[in-house]
Design a protein around this motif. Structure first.
Motif, PDB file in Angstrom:
ATOM      1  N   SER A 173       0.837  -1.213   0.000  1.00  0.00           N
ATOM      2  CA  SER A 173       0.000   0.000   0.000  1.00  0.00           C
ATOM      3  C   SER A 173       0.866   1.255   0.000  1.00  0.00           C
ATOM      4  N   MET A 174       1.924   1.213   0.784  1.00  0.00           N
ATOM      5  CA  MET A 174       2.853   2.354   0.811  1.00  0.00           C
ATOM      6  C   MET A 174       3.499   2.527  -0.565  1.00  0.00           C
ATOM      7  N   ASP A 175       3.910   1.410  -1.184  1.00  0.00           N
ATOM      8  CA  ASP A 175       4.502   1.487  -2.531  1.00  0.00           C
ATOM      9  C   ASP A 175       3.485   2.027  -3.534  1.00  0.00           C
ATOM     10  N   LEU A 176       2.264   1.521  -3.430  1.00  0.00           N
ATOM     11  CA  LEU A 176       1.212   1.956  -4.354  1.00  0.00           C
ATOM     12  C   LEU A 176       1.057   3.474  -4.309  1.00  0.00           C
ATOM     13  N   ILE A 177       0.804   4.003  -3.103  1.00  0.00           N
ATOM     14  CA  ILE A 177       0.578   5.448  -2.961  1.00  0.00           C
ATOM     15  C   ILE A 177       1.818   6.213  -3.450  1.00  0.00           C
ATOM     16  N   ALA A 178       2.988   5.712  -3.072  1.00  0.00           N
ATOM     17  CA  ALA A 178       4.231   6.407  -3.405  1.00  0.00           C
ATOM     18  C   ALA A 178       4.462   6.494  -4.913  1.00  0.00           C
ATOM     19  N   LYS A 179       4.034   5.476  -5.638  1.00  0.00           N
ATOM     20  CA  LYS A 179       4.341   5.429  -7.080  1.00  0.00           C
ATOM     21  C   LYS A 179       3.302   6.160  -7.936  1.00  0.00           C
ATOM     22  N   LEU A 180       2.162   6.514  -7.356  1.00  0.00           N
ATOM     23  CA  LEU A 180       1.094   7.124  -8.156  1.00  0.00           C
ATOM     24  C   LEU A 180       1.490   8.453  -8.814  1.00  0.00           C
ATOM     25  N   PRO A 181       2.242   9.332  -8.106  1.00  0.00           N
ATOM     26  CA  PRO A 181       2.623  10.585  -8.795  1.00  0.00           C
ATOM     27  C   PRO A 181       3.445  10.333 -10.057  1.00  0.00           C
ATOM     28  N   ASN A 182       4.361   9.367 -10.007  1.00  0.00           N
ATOM     29  CA  ASN A 182       5.147   9.069 -11.208  1.00  0.00           C
ATOM     30  C   ASN A 182       4.281   8.508 -12.329  1.00  0.00           C
TER      31      ASN A 182
END
Ligand code: CMX
Length: 435
Positions: A173-182
């Motif tokens: 979930s942390m990875d998901l949220i983190a990667k959304l801007p890119n």
């Protein structure tokens, strides 16, 4: 200072006991009747889901862990010099029910920046999409493909114990949220020919980075808008299409990338998240038809013509709300502060005075008042983000916060596979034949 994962690890055992106690005391009690109409009527009002991050009241609107949008604006940590709440803090609130310290909020900004990079093959997938492929389709494809590196999927294959599910779900979930801007930034730049994507700046907060990737990082007011935007679009209890879809797919133990990819496909529908795009298209058509001098009478005619054409007024109505959406109001207040004289903002305000009466007179919509989507596009347009078929992507970035928070809790609480009962019309006739 304590990390979000450490705090969560402390809270989970007590919540498991809390749920056990609630089920022991109330488990056999009934909410009330389920009618045949609810089966045919999109399950409106059917109490069927557990959702802890937020609860929606028909009159008052959304509360995140008990806090209204103005509460969040007052209580959640802000960026230095900013006045809107940081989405980082909102995610902490959704997960724990607690307001984080400024240090904890900043630590989340740093952690997300550190996790932001996309696998090369996902970048390639996006770069190969034709610009004519809708941004939401591209978004969903990229999120789904992140399943390649899912910690949960890997741990499951290695035989992780059920009681530990939440750990890798949290990591994903942390990875998901983190990667959304890119992902969002890459789609925006590819589709609209905006040049090369800059790098994430680890010293900046999530919204500042998102703004930079979209090409608006220098505009502090736009960054503030994104902070507010992500917070108010994050979560709207569990029954809406995107939230429920994520929970449903997650209940099959599909990892957060697969679950949220499914959420995005639901958000891409015009009755749900795509409405923010539809509002702008509808406004532009109105201006094209009427010209710049738009009287109340002309608006009234245009609204009627839309209804008579068998179409919905986008941005108006709601399946649960029966008053003006406080997410609309928060955006209106932002506009009054930052762009009070903008003609499109004024037009949205003018429609607000006219459309509800027309919808009431037409007599079908249970809620004649505007929802969140009636306002968001006007704000983005003002700052130059006027590519309306991109708008739902920003809704999607935000909605990840609410869906991810519940996925983590679902795995922590051992939520079972969802499997409601369905009936055929023939079966319904038989059941009630002699009743
Ligand atoms: N314009 C015209 N008709 C509307 C309407 C609107 N804005 N809102 C509801 N109606 C109609 C419905 O289409 C329905 O018509 P039928 O009986 O012919 O099928 C009737 O009024 C009753 O519907 P309801 O019970 O009031 O609304 P639902 O719970 O079925 O649907 C929603 C809710 C949001 C899909 C609906 O209000 C709508 O289509 N609004 C326009 C699209 C929109 O703004 N969606 C965004 C919602 C927020 C979000 O998820 O992002």
């Amino acid at each position: 200072t304590q990390t979000l994962k450490e705090r969560l690890a402390e809270l989970i055992p007590a919540e498991i006991e809390n749920v056990k106690a609630v089920r022991k005391e109330h488990g056999a009690k009934a909410f009330g009747q389920v009618t045949v109409d609810q089966v045919y009527g999109g399950m409106r009002g059917l109490p069927a889901l557990l959702w802890d991050g937020s609860v929606l009241d028909a009159e008052e609107g959304i509360r995140f862990r008990g806090k209204t949008i103005p509460d969040c604006q007052a209580q959640l940590p802000k960026a230095p010099g900013g006045s809107e709440p940081l989405p980082e803090a909102l995610f902490w609130l959704l997960l724990t029910g607690e307001v984080p310290t400024p240090e904890q909020t900043q630590a989340l900004s740093k952690e997300w920046a550190a996790r932001a990079q996309l696998p090369e093959f996902v970048e390639e997938i996006l770069d190969r999409c034709p610009p004519t492929l809708h941004p939401m389709t591209q978004f969903s494809m990229a999120v789904t493909a992140l399943n390649h590196d899912s910690a949960f999927a890997k741990a499951y294959q290695q035989g992780i114990s059920k009681k530990d599910y939440w750990g890798p779900t949290f990591e994903d979930s942390m990875d998901l949220i983190a990667k959304l801007p890119n992902i969002a930034g890459r789609i925006y730049r590819n589709v609209f020919g905006k040049g090369k994507l800059p790098a994430i700046d680890p010293s900046k907060d999530y919204s500042a980075n998102l703004a930079t990737l979209l090409g608006f990082g220098d505009n502090e007011a736009f960054v503030e808008l994104l902070r507010l935007y992500v917070v108010i679009h994050s979560d709207h209890e569990g029954g809406n299409v995107s939230a429920h879809t994520g929970k449903l797919v997650g209940s099959a133990l599909s990892d957060p990338f697969l679950a949220f990819g499914a959420s995005l496909n639901g958000l891409a529908g015009p009755l749900h998240g795509l409405a923010n795009q539809e509002v702008l298209i509808w406004l532009r058509k109105m201006k094209a038809q009427i010209g710049d001098d738009i009287s109340d009478e002309k608006i009234k005619e245009y609204v009627w013509a839309t209804l008579k054409g068998g179409q919905v007024i986008p941005g108006y109505g709601h399946a649960v709300l029966r008053k003006t959406d406080p997410r609309y109001t928060a955006q209106r207040e932002f506009a009054l502060k930052h762009l009070p004289d903008d003609p499109l903002f004024k037009l949205v305000g003018q429609i607000y005075k006219i459309a509800p009466d027309v919808l009431l007179e037409a007599g079908k919509a249970k809620n004649p008042w505007p929802n969140v989507d009636a306002h968001s596009g006007v704000l983005l347009t003002y700052y130059g983000l006027d590519q309306m078929n991109f708008y739902t992507v920003l809704f999607g970035v935000s909605r990840a916060f609410g869906v991810a928070a519940q996925l983590i809790w679902d795995r922590a609480l051992g939520a079972p596979l969802e499997r409601p009962k369905s009936y055929s019309t023939e079966a319904i006739k038989k059941i009630f034949a002699n009743k």
